[in-house]
Design a protein around this motif. Structure first.
Motif: not given
Length: 237
Positions: A3, A5-6, A48, A51, A73-75, A89
């Motif tokens: 991981p 960035r979340l 997570i 996403a 949500i952006k992961y 991404c």
């Protein structure tokens, strides 16, 4: 999967946008997530999972905050080793339906290149879901049983029957070519040979009742007749 960035907003206890920078957290290796009950620890792991696969691991679709009509949500994560890293991404947006459940309204998966430019790999929920499985090599069920383990999921893995556990481990360790793929290849080969045998056996039916003794006797008669034919042809000449 590593991981990076979340970003979360409107999900469970997170109304305003919150950012978790895993690259800073993982710089020293091991890290923990601590907090009181209901503070949102599990939501980080849920985010997570959502996403990646568009679903939450706790069998519910009511994960949009009660004060919000939508969730985002952006992961960002990495796959591979230091010699072959690829960064991706995922962005997913959800809207609350009249029944209170979360419905996907937007999904996009991009690859982030070394120069920070991005190229779109897939759009729309079904396409993104499929692309993630291809990239990570795990289904949503595999992911929640081996990477993100909610309460009770590890015991569920231990209780899987042999075939399901074997299939899951094949996907985790990328061994399908020695497991299911090899089995399928052998099955197809076997089925092809079975058809060849059936064709041959059907062809042999016309010789039913033939034995080596009958063959030898018939061959001997044929030899005699061929010799007689040559003699008669000479007499005719």
């Amino acid at each position: 999967m590593r991981p990076i960035r979340l970003e979360i907003s409107g999900l469970n206890s997170y109304i305003e946008k919150q950012v978790v920078d895993f690259s800073e957290l993982t710089s020293r290796g091991l890290f923990g997530i601590f907090g009181k009950t209901g503070s949102g620890k599990s939501t980080i792991l849920d985010a997570i999972t959502i996403a990646m696969y568009g679903n939450i691991s706790r069998d519910t679709k009511e994960y949009i905050n009660t004060s919000s009509d939508s969730a985002k949500i952006k992961y960002i994560f990495e796959i591979g080793n230091k010699h072959n890293k690829r960064r991706y991404c995922i962005e997913r947006d959800f809207r609350r339906s009249k029944s209170g459940t979360a419905n996907s309204s937007r999904a996009i998966l991009t690859e982030i290149h070394m120069d920070n430019t991005e190229s779109v790999i897939a759009e729309q929920k079904m396409n993104v879901d499929k692309a993630i499985i291809d990239i990570v090599g795990l289904t949503a069920s595999d992911f929640t049983r081996s990477v993100v383990l909610p309460q009770g999921k590890f015991s569920e893995f231990l209780q899987l029957d042999d075939s399901k556990r074997r299939e899951m481990l094949e996907r985790i360790f990328n061994l399908e070519k020695y497991g299911r793929s090899l089995t399928e290849k052998i099955k197809n080969k076997r089925d092809g040979k079975k058809i060849d045998i059936e064709v041959l056996e059907n062809s042999l039916l016309q010789y039913d009742g033939t034995s080596q003794e009958i063959f030898d006797e018939t061959y001997s008669k044929l030899t005699e007749l061929q010799a007689l034919s040559r003699d008669m042809r000479r007499e005719l000449d």
